[in-house]
Scaffold this active site. Structure first.
Site, PDB file in Angstrom:
ATOM      1  CD  GLU A  49      -6.578   4.693   3.228  1.00  0.00           C
ATOM      2  OE1 GLU A  49      -5.775   3.970   3.828  1.00  0.00           O
ATOM      3  OE2 GLU A  49      -6.637   4.768   1.988  1.00  0.00           O
TER       4      GLU A  49
ATOM      5  CG  ASP B 271      -2.244   0.702   0.961  1.00  0.00           C
ATOM      6  OD1 ASP B 271      -2.243   1.667   0.168  1.00  0.00           O
ATOM      7  OD2 ASP B 271      -3.269   0.328   1.556  1.00  0.00           O
TER       8      ASP B 271
END
Length: 650
Positions: A536, A327
């Site tokens: 997020e 990520d």
């Protein structure tokens, strides 16, 4: 043809016809490729599309320097990807992070021009290895202006329609390709077990089987259909109108403690495999090209350094042969504070089985550190070769070497009418009717199109940004009606649906006094409230209440006028205190740009068919609570949803 001195001497004693005889002998005794290889030194095996992909991979890896290999393992941010940087570092991949368009309101052609320039730079390097450009396309091609924005995954889970999800995957792939992008960081196959998690709307469901069903449909939608004989784990991309997909975030990101993003998932190995792993197996079976690792931990160990799960389970037991990607800046986040002991973090990450590293800004440091560690022997060359081979396998599978440039013929597919109709269908099927009429009364829905006067209230009624949610044009999303280019708000859809003679009063937060004065005039009210956009971490929420002024609008409007409340949110919210005041209640999730889909069902052109993809709790004190739990006492259970039929009511 280059020949040895001995051969030249021998040839000198032969007749002029000898070269032809020699060539004929080669054709008879060897492959045609061997003939080309011996007769023409310009032949390069990895550039030959007739060769088996593994042969091409092996040939290319054998020609690469260490610097070229590390370059293939590097993915950098678009803003840094100048031609000189791509060539100097042999960059293998570029991404747009959290939006990052080439320019504000960039057209499909502008995207294509940017990527073409980058690709030309990559092809000028010694071996001419094309870059693979990646982007988050998680509910349509959501970073591109004028793209079709589909409902987020939680809404698609409510449809229970895998064929619809497959068609959405196909449309998303086509819109990405319209901008020249061949790789999407989708689908998210997380199983969200706690709605307090800020990414819960990216999950199809709390139920593993439902997530599996949708995963097995959306992957072929994005990448194309694999045959029943396709070997498990081998990446597959059907053609130039499909994209390489990325299953994320491996593994257990939807099960973190208290729903906190990047937190610890505390589970036995058995439960991790039972709840969170199955969708990845489905993705691997369907030929997924890449898998992205989660920021989160499993029983205290960061996923990005978990060799057991990445290498032994995903790569070896599940036979995944695509590439594993980090990520965003995830190597930094192995330590706290981030980037501390970066040199060691790189070693741990690569040894765990990471193949491509998302290093948007720190690529010079990454390249230098990996180079030094390989030369010292602390990172093994076999691990580097394996990583590069996996990346190249995907690139060859996609046909990037033969067709590296964007196709200008595809630009018209961005935000096409056909895709918007598909999104409108998805909205209709995603809506979940949770209440329809007060006890002892007739069903409240569908609404009459020929009402004399109606009230539309709430700030979510006329705001495309709120309607689309996070991951829309930018990472966290934003409010406003000018961010997506095209789209229809719920208010605009209502105006389009009702009779021309119907008077519509709209107010984000109507004054109670003004409602009271007009009470006798309003046939009904449509109250549209919900959450602001978020993504997020910023979206993590331990309260899950409807943000103000939503509760006040519900109380004031519904106490004076018969009302239907439409909740626009990425998850269930606390509604029990207000449910009795409502005549009807609809969960609309995050429907995207096509607000007409909401009006289609409210006014009875289509019936309600959606079912809850996750449990609707009474209070946050019950969380986490999921279907099948021992103490299961929801406001509305998993799978609940009232159904209605299309009506001619007007």
């Amino acid at each position: 043809m280059k020949v040895s001195p001995t051969t030249r001497t021998t040839m000198g004693r032969r007749s002029p016809a000898f070269p032809c005889i020699l060539l004929l002998a080669i054709v008879v005794t060897g492959s045609s490729t061997s003939l080309v290889a011996r007769a023409d030194q310009s032949y390069v095996k990895y550039k030959d599309p007739k060769q088996q992909i593994q042969e091409r991979v092996s040939d290319l890896v054998g020609r690469m320097t260490l610097e070229e290999k590390i370059g293939q393992m590097s993915q950098i941010e678009r803003a840094n990807a100048s031609s000189s940087v791509i060539q100097k570092y042999f960059v293998g991949s570029v991404l747009s992070g959290g939006g990052s368009p080439p320019s504000e309101k960039a057209s499909a052609a502008t995207w294509q021009q940017m990527i073409t320039k980058m690709q030309k730079a990559a092809l000028k390097t010694r071996l001419g290895i094309p870059i693979i450009y990646g982007i988050d396309a998680v509910h349509g091609h959501n970073n591109a202006y004028n793209a079709t924005i589909f409902p987020h995954n939680i809404g698609l889970g409510a449809t229970r329609d895998p064929n619809l999800v497959k068609r959405i995957g196909r449309a998303t792939a086509l819109e990405a390709r319209a901008t020249g992008i061949p790789y999407t960081f989708a689908p998210c196959v997380a199983v969200c077990r706690d709605p307090r998690w800020g990414r819960c709307y990216e999950s199809f469901s709390e139920d593993t089987r439902l997530v599996q069903l949708m995963t097995a449909s959306v992957v072929p939608g994005l990448q194309g259909d694999v045959s029943s004989r396709h070997p498990k784990g081998i990446p597959y991309v059907a053609g130039s109108k499909n994209v390489a997909g990325c299953a994320k975030h491996f593994v257990g990101d939807g099960g973190t403690k208290h729903g906190i993003n990047e937190n610890n998932t505390v589970l036995s190995f058995h439960d991790l495999m039972r709840i969170h792993m199955p969708p990845y197996d489905d993705a691997v079976i369907k030929g997924i090209s890449s898998v992205m690792i989660s920021y989160s931990s499993w029983n205290g160990k960061k996923m990005h350094e978990n060799k057991f799960l990445i290498t032994e389970i995903l790569k070896e037991k599940m036979h995944f042969r695509g590439f594993v990607i980090t990520d965003w800046q995830a190597v930094d986040k192995i330590t706290n504070p981030p980037h501390q002991h970066y040199y060691h973090s790189i070693q741990e990450t690569l040894h765990a089985g990471i193949d491509m590293v998302m290093i948007p800004y720190d690529y010079p440091e990454f390249v230098a550190d990996v180079t030094a560690q390989v030369k010292r022997g602390s990172i093994k060359m076999d691990r580097i070769n394996d990583a590069v081979s996996r990346i190249l396998r995907v690139k060859f599978t996609m046909g990037l070497f033969e067709d590296p440039f964007p196709d200008p013929r595809l630009t018209s597919h961005l935000g096409s009418k056909e895709h918007r109709q598909l999104a409108r269908e998805a909205v209709r099927k995603s809506l979940v009717l949770l209440k329809n009429g007060k006890k002892g009364e007739e069903p409240f829905l569908p609404l009459s199109k020929k009402a004399k006067k109606i009230l539309v209230a709430g700030n979510h009624a006329h705001d495309l940004g709120l309607q689309c949610g996070g991951w829309t044009k930018s990472w966290q999303g934003q409010s406003g009606n000018n961010i997506t280019g095209q789209g229809t708000t719920i208010l605009e859809a209502i105006k389009s649906a009702v009779d021309n003679s119907t008077v519509i009063d709209y107010s984000e937060h109507p004054d109670k006094g003004s409602i009271a004065k007009s009470d006798g005039d309003y046939d009904y009210a449509v109250v549209v409230v919900g959450e602001p956009p978020y993504a997020e971490t910023a979206g993590d929420n331990q309260n899950l209440t409807i943000p103000s002024p939503g509760p006040e609008v519900i109380k004031e409007a519904c106490s004076l006028v018969k009302c239907v409340v439409v909740l626009v949110s990425g998850r269930p919210l606390v509604v029990e205190p207000y449910i009795d005041a409502m005549h009807a209640f609809v969960a609309a999730w995050l429907p995207g740009t096509e607000g007409h889909g909401v009006a289609d069902v409210l006014f009875g052109d289509y019936g309600f068919t959606g079912k809850l993809p996750r449990t609707w709790f009474k209070s946050v004190g019950q969380l986490p609570m999921n279907y099948g739990d021992k103490h299961y006492d929801p406001l509305f259970p998993f799978g609940y949803g009232l159904t209605t039929k299309a009506s001619g009511k007007s």
